[in-house]
Design a protein around this motif. Structure first.
Motif, mmCIF file in Angstrom:
data_model
loop_
_atom_site.group_PDB
_atom_site.id
_atom_site.type_symbol
_atom_site.label_atom_id
_atom_site.label_comp_id
_atom_site.label_asym_id
_atom_site.label_seq_id
_atom_site.Cartn_x
_atom_site.Cartn_y
_atom_site.Cartn_z
ATOM 1 N N MET A 507 6.358 61.420 13.263
ATOM 2 C CA MET A 507 6.474 60.225 12.417
ATOM 3 C C MET A 507 7.473 59.239 13.008
ATOM 4 S SD MET A 507 6.475 62.093 8.672
ATOM 5 C CE MET A 507 6.551 60.572 7.708
ATOM 6 N N LEU A 508 8.567 59.761 13.561
ATOM 7 C CA LEU A 508 9.573 58.893 14.165
ATOM 8 C C LEU A 508 9.054 58.199 15.411
ATOM 9 C CD1 LEU A 508 12.986 60.840 13.976
ATOM 10 C CD2 LEU A 508 12.488 58.591 13.011
ATOM 11 N N GLU A 509 8.315 58.932 16.232
ATOM 12 C CA GLU A 509 7.909 58.413 17.535
ATOM 13 C C GLU A 509 6.679 57.517 17.462
ATOM 14 O OE1 GLU A 509 7.386 61.890 19.879
ATOM 15 O OE2 GLU A 509 9.555 62.284 20.105
ATOM 16 N N ASN A 510 5.811 57.733 16.471
ATOM 17 C CA ASN A 510 4.572 56.975 16.379
ATOM 18 C C ASN A 510 4.814 55.739 15.528
ATOM 19 O OD1 ASN A 510 1.957 55.985 15.933
ATOM 20 N ND2 ASN A 510 1.075 58.037 16.103
ATOM 21 N N LYS A 621 3.901 44.310 11.982
ATOM 22 C CA LYS A 621 4.875 43.976 10.943
ATOM 23 C C LYS A 621 5.674 45.204 10.536
ATOM 24 C CE LYS A 621 3.278 43.281 6.810
ATOM 25 N NZ LYS A 621 2.626 42.666 5.615
ATOM 26 N N ARG A 622 4.983 46.317 10.322
ATOM 27 C CA ARG A 622 5.671 47.556 9.957
ATOM 28 C C ARG A 622 6.650 47.984 11.050
ATOM 29 N NH1 ARG A 622 4.527 52.555 7.379
ATOM 30 N NH2 ARG A 622 2.411 51.992 6.789
ATOM 31 N N HIS A 623 6.200 47.884 12.303
ATOM 32 C CA HIS A 623 7.034 48.299 13.427
ATOM 33 C C HIS A 623 8.306 47.455 13.513
ATOM 34 C CE1 HIS A 623 8.165 49.449 17.507
ATOM 35 N NE2 HIS A 623 8.178 48.170 17.832
ATOM 36 N N LYS A 627 12.145 48.679 13.048
ATOM 37 C CA LYS A 627 13.096 48.551 14.147
ATOM 38 C C LYS A 627 14.339 47.765 13.742
ATOM 39 C CE LYS A 627 11.137 50.736 17.590
ATOM 40 N NZ LYS A 627 11.804 51.912 18.215
ATOM 41 N N PHE A 628 14.171 46.775 12.874
ATOM 42 C CA PHE A 628 15.303 45.926 12.473
ATOM 43 C C PHE A 628 15.731 46.193 11.028
ATOM 44 C CE2 PHE A 628 13.567 43.726 16.095
ATOM 45 C CZ PHE A 628 14.680 43.199 16.735
ATOM 46 N N ARG A 629 15.408 47.353 10.520
ATOM 47 C CA ARG A 629 15.670 47.657 9.110
ATOM 48 C C ARG A 629 17.135 47.468 8.740
ATOM 49 N NH1 ARG A 629 13.046 50.782 5.095
ATOM 50 N NH2 ARG A 629 14.509 51.317 3.453
ATOM 51 N N GLU A 630 18.042 47.932 9.606
ATOM 52 C CA GLU A 630 19.467 47.837 9.283
ATOM 53 C C GLU A 630 19.968 46.397 9.275
ATOM 54 O OE1 GLU A 630 19.302 48.897 13.754
ATOM 55 O OE2 GLU A 630 18.127 49.169 11.930
ATOM 56 N N TRP A 631 19.190 45.489 9.862
ATOM 57 C CA TRP A 631 19.606 44.091 9.930
ATOM 58 C C TRP A 631 19.025 43.255 8.796
ATOM 59 C CZ3 TRP A 631 23.031 42.177 13.464
ATOM 60 C CH2 TRP A 631 23.314 42.979 14.570
ATOM 61 N N ILE A 755 2.938 48.579 24.712
ATOM 62 C CA ILE A 755 2.079 48.154 23.611
ATOM 63 C C ILE A 755 2.033 49.276 22.578
ATOM 64 C CG2 ILE A 755 -0.250 47.485 22.930
ATOM 65 C CD1 ILE A 755 1.052 45.322 24.504
ATOM 66 N N LEU A 756 2.141 48.942 21.299
ATOM 67 C CA LEU A 756 2.116 49.954 20.248
ATOM 68 C C LEU A 756 0.799 50.718 20.295
ATOM 69 C CD1 LEU A 756 3.634 47.927 17.266
ATOM 70 C CD2 LEU A 756 4.801 49.236 19.040
ATOM 71 N N ASP A 757 0.883 52.019 20.025
ATOM 72 C CA ASP A 757 -0.295 52.879 20.153
ATOM 73 C C ASP A 757 -1.467 52.388 19.305
ATOM 74 O OD1 ASP A 757 1.031 54.519 21.912
ATOM 75 O OD2 ASP A 757 1.719 55.924 20.378
#
Length: 796
Positions: A507-510, A621-623, A627-631, A755-757
């Motif tokens: 889940m973390l890597e994908n 959008k989800r990615h 990635k910037f959730r803490e910001w 590129i995202l999977d």
């Protein structure tokens, strides 16, 4: 002086309410005096301006959805939960609305003619500019005006703008106006601005019209009724997602700010645009629709029958049903002798299914049987839900069987609903049998039903079936966060921590899956229960970094562990951009991402914006959100369907973003840094492509970027150093970098690892056309004047 007649006086609402943007000639409905058409014949020093010099008025074309933003657009027709993919059939419902001519009382614009000017040299120079300006593009026009700026006065510039409008070169007139407002002698001319705004709006160039509209507001003036009307229709005729919101905003200001009473045609047009959207997206416009209805009532205008049907339809999609309002609308319809149409009855049945009002549902069901065309398939779905709400799933199943016997074919929405009902009732055998029928029917998608089965098995502690169903699902569909979360909970419940760790790591890597608060708390609880405090601390640190909320019970256990080791619990994390986040930012900034200044002038924030609802946009959008959730400001939890992730979200203001603002958004305009050659890594190019690129039907790759020529030359040189070959096309500040044929394959090999999977199948270069829905080729997108004109104007 001679007046320039107002085109709004002969405005036909029929063309304004055409929602397929094919506007008629915006000034063909009035004729100018002959002396206006040939204003230069009296000048011996200038060649007569013949009719052959007058270009036919450009017919504005529809802006392609893929060119409306700075991202890869992949339209996907995804059905709604009840099976609807479109809104109320407004083309049928509003055809009978009477449309009349709309005479607006707009002032006449008067300008001096060349013959009235005392200086012969001024007449000659103005005549020369009148000939030259319309034949050039904006940069050359600006240079010509600047070169003659020493002698041009307000009256001269007014004449140039009016002349451009007379010969139907309204775009040239707009740029003359934009040049005028930057001069120190400029005095705002309300009438000129009104005429030009009306012309721009009638050509469906809503951004140009809006600029002038805002200028009028900023001058403390109230725009004329024609400007309000035409701007609203221009927004309604555009395909952009935000255009309906803008049209509603201008409509409200027309009433509150201007005090105008819009014509019936405009009320109906805006209402029609609202109910033409799919129900899930249209439900947010309920207050606006009610406001339109209120205005129709207060202005004593004719209320069309289907206005009532549209309001019932919007109310039926709300999360909380307003029974009193729906009942009031139905009483009004009854008093006026309006029969409830098939659409209205279907909306009432939808509302009953949400509230579990079985009595009203039965009455509506009988009325639907008496309607022409029989009972629609959606009505079966709503009736099944109504029975389930009152605890009678057996009757829901009976209705489903009846639907199978009568129609011979069952919709996807019906299968979804009956399987959901049976899973809620924990009827395992029936649910499995229905799922087998669903699979054999070859209908898609099956994802919601798989998730219902997984939930049922988990609640019944059938963990073997959870595992088998989970892997059966993965063989057919892309990874899904909800499915992974249920399987993770199942593994931890039976104590299989080792396998659960593997699933959590996937889940973390994908990027197509990701983690959320629930999954993090689940794995943290498992580590604390088994006494693995080292791994628990790592998960806790990760949750703090990403701002996931830790459950209070788990927090108490962590505090006991930390206090026993005299370690202070860290509740705040120092924000610092990682190398990966920096690369993502640079790639998105090249694709058009904005950085804006906060109230504290030393700090800036990043505005992430994603347009469209396709699979590609959803994954990207989800990615980025993860990635910037803490910001991010007000980071909420994520769900599997991403409905809680807004299309626009911003970071908190921070000093570190000031660097990117200075480099990429100099003076409020997009720019390219001088050191861009150091930052164009393969990862940066990959995110640029995902956010601001396109894949054509031929497999070519296009990258879009804005800037001046010197900026683009920096990028071109940097990419040449990477042995990448491409073509460059320009239109204004919009540049296209086209990687064609084998060059697209070279570019793809460079960026593919980043590129995202979930996006590789959509964006892969070469070969057969991808499933992104983009059919534009490089030649059509680069060489088409209409496309490029729109890209340089209303998409900016």
């Amino acid at each position: 002086m001679r007046p320039l007649s107002s085109p709004a006086q002969d405005l036909s609402p029929l063309s304004l309410l055409s929602f397929h943007p094919q506007p008629s000639n915006p000034i063909s409905s009035f004729s100018l005096p002959q002396s206006h058409n040939r204003p230069l014949h009296s000048l011996s020093s200038f060649t007569p301006f013949h009719s052959s010099h007058v270009k036919p008025h450009p017919i504005s074309s529809t802006l392609p959805a893929s060119s409306a933003g700075t991202f890869v657009e992949h339209p996907v027709d995804e059905p709604e939960p009840d099976g609807e993919t479109t809104g109320l059939d407004s083309d049928k419902h509003f055809d009978s609305t009477e449309l009349r001519k709309l005479p607006f009382n707009t002032p006449q614009l008067e300008v001096k003619e060349l013959q009235e000017l005392p200086e012969n040299w001024r007449r000659s120079k103005l005549a020369w500019l009148c000939k030259e300006l319309p034949s050039h593009k904006r940069p050359t026009m600006t240079r010509l005006l600047n070169a003659n700026g020493k002698w041009i006065r307000q009256e001269d510039a007014n004449y140039l703008a009016v002349h451009c409008m007379r010969i139907r070169e309204n775009e040239a007139g707009f740029w003359v106006y934009k040049w005028m407002i930057q001069q120190n002698w400029f005095r705002f001319d309300f009438v000129l601005a009104t005429k030009l705004a009306d012309y721009m709006g009638r050509e469906r160039k809503f951004s140009r019209c809006r600029e002038i509209f805002d200028d009028i507001i900023n001058q403390g003036r109230v725009p004329s009724e024609s400007t309000f009307h035409i701007l609203i229709v221009a927004y309604l005729s555009a395909p952009g997602e935000d255009c309906l919101e803008q049209a509603c905003e201008i409509y409200n200001r027309m009433i509150y700010l201007g005090g105008y009473r819009p014509r019936l045609a405009l009320h109906n047009a805006l209402f029609r645009a609202i109910v033409s959207r799919p129900g899930i997206t249209a439900k947010q416009y309920l207050k606006q629709a009610e406001f339109i209805f209120h205005n129709l009532v207060t202005c004593e205008l004719e209320i069309h029958d289907d206005i009532y049907a549209g309001l019932l339809w919007l109310h039926s999609y709300q999360d909380t049903i307003d029974k009193k309002r729906m009942s009031s609308l139905r009483k009004e319809m009854h008093l006026k002798g309006i029969e409830e149409s098939r659409h209205a009855l279907l909306s009432i049945l939808r509302a009953c299914s949400k509230d579990g009002d079985l009595d009203e549902a039965d009455k509506t069901w009988l009325k639907l049987h008496r309607c022409d065309g029989g009972v629609p398939s959606q009505a079966y779905t709503y009736k099944m839900e109504a029975h389930a709400k009152v605890g009678d799933p057996s009757k829901s199943l009976k209705l489903f069987r009846e639907m199978q016997e009568q129609g011979g074919s069952v919709t996807v929405a019906a299968y979804h609903k009956i399987i959901e009902i049976m899973c809620r009732a924990q009827e395992v055998e029936i649910a499995e049998s229905l799922m087998e029928d669903f699979i054999r029917s070859n209908l898609k998608p099956l994802v919601p039903s798989y998730l219902d089965l997984l939930n049922m098995y988990f609640k019944l502690s059938l963990h073997d079936k959870v595992e088998s169903t989970f892997f059966n699902y993965l063989q057919k569909y892309q990874p899904n966060r909800t499915a992974y979360a249920i399987y993770l909970d199942s593994l931890l419940l039976i104590g299989n921590i080792e396998k659960a760790e593997s699933i959590f790591q996937q889940m973390l890597e994908n990027d197509a899956i990701g983690v959320h608060t629930r999954s993090c708390n689940t794995i943290l609880s498992a580590y604390l229960s088994c006494g693995d405090h080292v791994k628990a601390e790592k998960i806790y640190a990760f949750m703090c970094q990403k701002k996931y909320e830790v459950e209070s019970s788990l927090m108490e256990k962590l505090e006991l562990i930390f206090s026993s080791r005299k370690k202070v619990v860290e509740k705040s994390v120092f924000l610092k951009l990682t190398p990966g986040q920096r690369d993502i930012l640079v790639g998105l900034l090249l694709g058009g991402l904005r950085v804006e200044r906060a109230q504290c002038r030393k700090e800036h924030f990043v505005c992430f914006e994603f347009k469209g609802k396709s699979t590609v946009v959803s994954i990207l959008k989800r990615h980025v959100h993860t990635k910037f959730r803490e910001w991010l400001q007000h980071s909420g939890d994520l769900t599997d369907d991403d409905q809680d992730i807004p299309s626009k979200f911003s970071t908190v203001p921070h000093l570190c973003f000031g660097f990117y603002a200075d480099q990429f958004w100099s003076n409020g305009r997009q720019a390219i840094p001088k050191l861009i050659h150091r930052w164009l890594s393969p990862r940066v190019l990959a995110y640029w492509y995902m956010y601001g690129g396109y894949r054509t039907s031929r497999g070519d790759i296009l990258l879009k970027v804005r800037g001046i020529r010197d900026d683009i030359e920096r990028i071109v040189k940097a990419l040449r150093l990477k042995s990448l070959d491409f073509s460059v096309k320009q239109k204004g500040r919009v540049f296209w970098l086209g990687f064609l044929g084998s060059n697209s394959t070279c570019f793809w090999r460079l960026v593919e690892p980043y590129i995202l999977d979930g996006l590789k199948d959509f964006l892969r270069a070469g070969g057969e056309p991808s499933c992104n829905g983009t059919s534009d080729t490089w030649s059509s997108r680069s060489d088409s004047d209409s496309d490029l004109e729109l890209l340089d104007s209303d998409s900016s």
